[in-house]
Enzyme design. Sequence first.
Site, PDB file in Angstrom:
ATOM      1  N   ARG A 164       6.629  -4.229 -35.182  1.00 21.60           N
ATOM      2  CA  ARG A 164       5.999  -3.631 -34.287  1.00 21.60           C
ATOM      3  C   ARG A 164       5.441  -4.303 -32.981  1.00 21.60           C
ATOM      4  O   ARG A 164       4.637  -5.412 -33.284  1.00 21.60           O
ATOM      5  CB  ARG A 164       4.964  -2.855 -34.820  1.00 21.60           C
ATOM      6  CG  ARG A 164       4.112  -1.954 -33.924  1.00 21.60           C
ATOM      7  CD  ARG A 164       3.099  -1.224 -34.539  1.00 21.60           C
ATOM      8  NE  ARG A 164       2.441  -0.454 -33.478  1.00 21.60           N
ATOM      9  CZ  ARG A 164       0.898  -0.471 -33.236  1.00 21.60           C
ATOM     10  NH1 ARG A 164       0.333  -1.141 -33.993  1.00 21.60           N
ATOM     11  NH2 ARG A 164       0.436  -0.158 -32.161  1.00 21.60           N
ATOM     12  N   HIS A 216      -0.354  -0.853 -24.966  1.00 16.25           N
ATOM     13  CA  HIS A 216      -1.440  -1.369 -25.922  1.00 16.25           C
ATOM     14  C   HIS A 216      -2.694  -2.110 -24.916  1.00 16.25           C
ATOM     15  O   HIS A 216      -2.783  -3.205 -25.017  1.00 16.25           O
ATOM     16  CB  HIS A 216      -0.861  -2.597 -26.711  1.00 16.25           C
ATOM     17  CG  HIS A 216      -1.791  -2.932 -27.853  1.00 16.25           C
ATOM     18  ND1 HIS A 216      -1.316  -2.817 -29.376  1.00 16.25           N
ATOM     19  CD2 HIS A 216      -3.081  -3.361 -28.067  1.00 16.25           C
ATOM     20  CE1 HIS A 216      -2.105  -3.175 -29.955  1.00 16.25           C
ATOM     21  NE2 HIS A 216      -3.181  -3.326 -29.376  1.00 16.25           N
ATOM     22  N   GLU A 235      -4.034   3.296 -30.228  1.00 18.00           N
ATOM     23  CA  GLU A 235      -5.443   3.441 -30.274  1.00 18.00           C
ATOM     24  C   GLU A 235      -6.155   3.969 -29.247  1.00 18.00           C
ATOM     25  O   GLU A 235      -6.965   2.978 -28.492  1.00 18.00           O
ATOM     26  CB  GLU A 235      -5.994   1.940 -30.709  1.00 18.00           C
ATOM     27  CG  GLU A 235      -5.711   1.768 -32.294  1.00 18.00           C
ATOM     28  CD  GLU A 235      -6.192   0.344 -32.546  1.00 18.00           C
ATOM     29  OE1 GLU A 235      -6.145   0.089 -33.908  1.00 18.00           O
ATOM     30  OE2 GLU A 235      -7.112  -0.200 -31.952  1.00 18.00           O
ATOM     31  N   ASN A 254      -4.012   2.856 -38.073  1.00 18.28           N
ATOM     32  CA  ASN A 254      -4.449   1.660 -38.163  1.00 18.28           C
ATOM     33  C   ASN A 254      -6.096   1.698 -38.881  1.00 18.28           C
ATOM     34  O   ASN A 254      -6.674   2.356 -38.227  1.00 18.28           O
ATOM     35  CB  ASN A 254      -4.660   1.151 -36.682  1.00 18.28           C
ATOM     36  CG  ASN A 254      -3.332   1.255 -35.925  1.00 18.28           C
ATOM     37  OD1 ASN A 254      -2.330   1.103 -36.406  1.00 18.28           O
ATOM     38  ND2 ASN A 254      -3.455   0.729 -34.791  1.00 18.28           N
ATOM     39  N   TYR A 281      -9.113  -0.802 -40.436  1.00 20.44           N
ATOM     40  CA  TYR A 281      -9.844  -1.952 -40.745  1.00 20.44           C
ATOM     41  C   TYR A 281     -10.939  -1.798 -41.405  1.00 20.44           C
ATOM     42  O   TYR A 281     -11.336  -2.667 -42.364  1.00 20.44           O
ATOM     43  CB  TYR A 281      -9.991  -2.482 -39.252  1.00 20.44           C
ATOM     44  CG  TYR A 281      -8.877  -3.181 -38.475  1.00 20.44           C
ATOM     45  CD1 TYR A 281      -8.340  -4.373 -38.839  1.00 20.44           C
ATOM     46  CD2 TYR A 281      -8.192  -2.134 -37.552  1.00 20.44           C
ATOM     47  CE1 TYR A 281      -6.982  -4.862 -38.243  1.00 20.44           C
ATOM     48  CE2 TYR A 281      -7.132  -2.488 -36.978  1.00 20.44           C
ATOM     49  CZ  TYR A 281      -6.645  -3.843 -37.366  1.00 20.44           C
ATOM     50  OH  TYR A 281      -5.162  -4.217 -36.717  1.00 20.44           O
ATOM     51  N   GLU A 320      -1.212  -0.662 -38.355  1.00 16.94           N
ATOM     52  CA  GLU A 320      -1.876  -1.891 -38.605  1.00 16.94           C
ATOM     53  C   GLU A 320      -2.951  -2.164 -39.601  1.00 16.94           C
ATOM     54  O   GLU A 320      -3.570  -1.006 -40.145  1.00 16.94           O
ATOM     55  CB  GLU A 320      -2.860  -1.954 -37.169  1.00 16.94           C
ATOM     56  CG  GLU A 320      -2.066  -2.307 -36.073  1.00 16.94           C
ATOM     57  CD  GLU A 320      -2.815  -2.569 -34.839  1.00 16.94           C
ATOM     58  OE1 GLU A 320      -3.989  -3.010 -35.021  1.00 16.94           O
ATOM     59  OE2 GLU A 320      -2.913  -2.225 -33.547  1.00 16.94           O
TER      60      GLU A 320
END
Length: 438
Positions: A77, A121, A166, A285, A287, A347
């Site tokens: 990616r 991005h 995002e 994604n 985290y 991610e």
Amino acid sequence: MDYPTFPPEFLWGVSTSAFQIEGATAEAGRGQSIWDTFTATDGKIARGEDAKVAADHYHRYSEDIALMAELGVGAYRMSIAWPRIQPTGTGKANTEGLAFYDKLIDDVCAAGIAPAVTLYHWDTPQALEDDGGWLNRDTAHHFAEYAAILGERFADRVKLWIPLNEPMVMSIYGYGIGEYAPGQFLLLDALPTAHHQNLAHGLATQALRAAGAESIGTANNHSPIWPAGESAEAAKTWLDALLNRTFADPVLLGSYPEQIHPHLPAGFEKDLPTIHQPLDFYGVNYYEPQGVAAPGEGNPLPFELRPVEGYPVTTNASPIVPQGLRELLVSFQDRYREHLPPVYITENGCSFADAPAADGQVHDPERIDFLDGHLRALREAMNAGVDVRGYFVWSLLDNFEWSKGYAPRFGLVHVDYETQRRTPKDSFAWYRKLVRHE
């Protein structure tokens, strides 16, 4: 060490982004981006660092592709830098920029690795920002023109397409609180940028399909929202709407949460059919969870952010909560049900203070524990019925970590920024064994 088990067809990958690794910011006709401007502004980046060289991927991508081939991943990616293709965000494509990505994509394919391409991005061409950036509805239409250029050039080779990465981060961190480029502090008045990015997603999806692109999805950052205190439920609902549903609901359901309506541009409803395009996959994604409490006196927002305590943290100050991934995925399955397409974890990763040891190797047991824990939580979500088709580690390389500069190291591969030497970490070997079923 035993490994969590996944289906044989499960797609393993690694992720990067153009601005964080490429460098060569003034080469081959590339235009200026908002991040070039932001990094050149005093006080915006830790230690005054910039991304003019970064990990020098622009010149060293062959070495990085060889590392991915050694790793054994099935997909890479990557993102394409908008100002490298259209230096001012509009008009004719820069032939040198297209040629660079042509060669990169060809070489990735030649290594037996499928390209998964993100169109954006966060590196908006500065000329578009000068005209209002994502506050300007026209940017969505310019983005669709850019998507058409990429679709026409690369649709024959790209396995997965992600129009925007995002959009929450660009809206909240870039326009809401000013921590990221372009550095505006608009709080909830930043929400038109969310709608314009969602519109850009829909228009770009249409443009890509018209160009013959297949397997189009998205990549949104999502967090479970954890209330701190009995009076925090209303704040939790509001923050969940802001961070999660503002970017998932329009794409998956064709609507916005009611809390957001007063902050959107007039007539936003007319754009919802364009935003609500059929998707082939949904990229998550993940985290960390986000803590929240009721707002204190004088807080202009309907919530107050709180740290999630009681867990180990990364050097990026993120609490390490593997079960948050399971919670997030299962809650998404419950919320969206038949509207949720197959999921990829686009991610997931962590930063630690990695450095070569006396033996020249980079030992990062914390990252191995992080990946192992999150993959086991992911397997639990799949066992609970969530259709997850693949997982991408953030990141292949140590890189420029936005406003925090080079101190946070997320890579499976250590980068010495003075020499650009690449050293695979212990986590690289761990992930290699998992991917290759060794």
